[in-house]
Design a protein around this motif. Structure first.
Motif, PDB file in Angstrom:
ATOM      1  N   GLU A 172       0.837  -1.194   0.000  1.00 21.11           N
ATOM      2  CA  GLU A 172       0.000   0.000   0.000  1.00 21.11           C
ATOM      3  C   GLU A 172       0.875   1.248   0.000  1.00 21.11           C
ATOM      4  N   HIS A 173       0.520   2.187  -0.872  1.00 24.88           N
ATOM      5  CA  HIS A 173       1.296   3.421  -1.001  1.00 24.88           C
ATOM      6  C   HIS A 173       0.581   4.557  -0.296  1.00 24.88           C
ATOM      7  N   GLY A 174       1.303   5.271   0.560  1.00 25.67           N
ATOM      8  CA  GLY A 174       0.760   6.427   1.254  1.00 25.67           C
ATOM      9  C   GLY A 174       1.657   7.629   1.081  1.00 25.67           C
ATOM     10  N   LEU A 175       1.411   8.635   1.903  1.00 23.16           N
ATOM     11  CA  LEU A 175       2.163   9.883   1.780  1.00 23.16           C
ATOM     12  C   LEU A 175       3.653   9.688   1.992  1.00 23.16           C
ATOM     13  N   TYR A 176       4.011   8.712   2.834  1.00 17.65           N
ATOM     14  CA  TYR A 176       5.407   8.568   3.211  1.00 17.65           C
ATOM     15  C   TYR A 176       5.971   7.206   2.834  1.00 17.65           C
ATOM     16  N   GLY A 177       5.579   6.719   1.659  1.00 18.56           N
ATOM     17  CA  GLY A 177       6.201   5.506   1.144  1.00 18.56           C
ATOM     18  C   GLY A 177       5.252   4.331   1.029  1.00 18.56           C
ATOM     19  N   TRP A 178       5.849   3.155   0.888  1.00 19.81           N
ATOM     20  CA  TRP A 178       5.113   1.909   0.681  1.00 19.81           C
ATOM     21  C   TRP A 178       5.106   1.087   1.959  1.00 19.81           C
ATOM     22  N   TRP A 179       3.925   0.494   2.226  1.00 19.09           N
ATOM     23  CA  TRP A 179       3.749  -0.389   3.378  1.00 19.09           C
ATOM     24  C   TRP A 179       3.526  -1.810   2.888  1.00 19.09           C
ATOM     25  N   ILE A 180       4.062  -2.785   3.620  1.00 20.56           N
ATOM     26  CA  ILE A 180       3.730  -4.188   3.386  1.00 20.56           C
ATOM     27  C   ILE A 180       2.880  -4.634   4.573  1.00 20.56           C
ATOM     28  N   VAL A 181       1.707  -5.193   4.298  1.00 19.04           N
ATOM     29  CA  VAL A 181       0.757  -5.583   5.341  1.00 19.04           C
ATOM     30  C   VAL A 181       0.351  -7.040   5.125  1.00 19.04           C
ATOM     31  N   ASP A 182       0.637  -7.895   6.099  1.00 19.88           N
ATOM     32  CA  ASP A 182       0.162  -9.277   6.041  1.00 19.88           C
ATOM     33  C   ASP A 182      -1.334  -9.288   6.322  1.00 19.88           C
ATOM     34  N   ASN A 183      -2.072 -10.143   5.598  1.00 15.58           N
ATOM     35  CA  ASN A 183      -3.526 -10.159   5.732  1.00 15.58           C
ATOM     36  C   ASN A 183      -3.999 -11.328   6.585  1.00 15.58           C
ATOM     37  N   GLY A 184      -3.292 -11.585   7.689  1.00 13.10           N
ATOM     38  CA  GLY A 184      -3.685 -12.681   8.563  1.00 13.10           C
ATOM     39  C   GLY A 184      -3.436 -14.042   7.950  1.00 13.10           C
ATOM     40  N   SER A 185      -2.395 -14.166   7.128  1.00 11.61           N
ATOM     41  CA  SER A 185      -2.120 -15.415   6.421  1.00 11.61           C
ATOM     42  C   SER A 185      -1.644 -16.502   7.390  1.00 11.61           C
ATOM     43  N   VAL A 186      -1.884 -17.774   7.020  1.00 12.19           N
ATOM     44  CA  VAL A 186      -1.490 -18.911   7.859  1.00 12.19           C
ATOM     45  C   VAL A 186       0.024 -18.996   7.981  1.00 12.19           C
TER      46      VAL A 186
END
Length: 243
Positions: free
Chosen positions: A57-71
């Motif tokens: 996800e891209h926001g004002l201050y760069g890119w985020w990596i977010v795990d979606n509750g994966s096993v």
């Protein structure tokens, strides 16, 4: 041709290689191309989540990596340091690691997605204050937090409480990192075995709730849409110090 967009160099556990430009502000990564912007296949051992293993996800201050509750979780390789993702910024040259294979002896093989953004915009100051929701389970009260301000969201219907409780619980189980909840999950959480309810009921409930939660319901900040898949509730700060 000059590289204008950020991109991922992707290498599979069996050596398959390809590159993907990050053309959108939200990029989903998972097993099937029907549900994700980037499909990590083949995955014969079914180690990668079908719908949205993780998101960029891209926001004002760069890119985020977010795990979606994966096993099997999502990892980031920074130098020789491997970290479990619980919502973090992604820096130039860091690699996302996702388990894609187990040998007969149990040795893991990973997909590695190396991030590069040579022309990325640099921030000129500190990040903005984080805004999120807080749910009090004991008193069944919902609050909107924006910097030092804490405002209670009143007059929630029983179905809205059920939806908030379910989505907040999913986030809590994922280390307080917001998780995408599918239409099917939310139908079951809100209406249980009442089979006559549909995705349209989800959408209507979300819209009514947004009118109470959001300063602008048409530009949601707290109850986000994950295109074609479901919704995500922002119940904890995403901003953390970079490793």
């Amino acid at each position: 041709m000059d590289i204008l967009l950020p991109f991922l160099n992707i290498v599979g556990p069996d050596g398959r290689q390809f590159q993907m430009d990050l053309e959108k502000d939200t990029v989903t990564i998972g097993r099937f191309d029907q549900f994700n912007d980037i499909a990590l296949s083949p995955d014969p051992q079914q180690l990668i989540t079908r719908k949205v293993h993780c998101t960029l996800e891209h926001g004002l201050y760069g890119w985020w990596i977010v795990d979606n509750g994966s096993v099997n979780r999502t990892f980031v390789l920074c130098g020789n340091d491997v970290q479990v993702v619980q919502g973090r910024t992604l820096s130039e040259g860091e690699s996302i690691r996702i388990l894609g294979k187990l040998s007969e002896t149990g040795k893991p093989g990973y997909w590695e997605l190396t991030f590069s953004d040579p022309l990325g915009t640099r921030p000129s100051g500190p990040p903005l204050q984080v805004a999120y929701l807080e749910y009090d389970w004991i008193q069944a009260r919902l609050y909107r937090i924006e910097g030092p301000r804490r405002q209670e969201i009143r007059e929630l219907r029983p179905q809205e409480h059920k939806l908030i409780r379910y989505m907040e619980q999913r986030n809590w189980a994922n280390g307080n990192v917001p998780v995408m909840c599918s239409y099917e999950e939310l139908l079951a959480a809100v209406w249980g075995e009442e089979a006559y309810h549909t995705e349209g009921d989800d959408n209507h409930l979300i819209w009514e709730l947004r009118k109470k939660l959001e300063p602008d319901p048409k530009a949601p900040r707290f109850l986000e849409t994950v295109r074609g898949l479901g919704y995500r509730l922002i119940t904890a700060p995403r901003a953390k110090e970079e490793a």
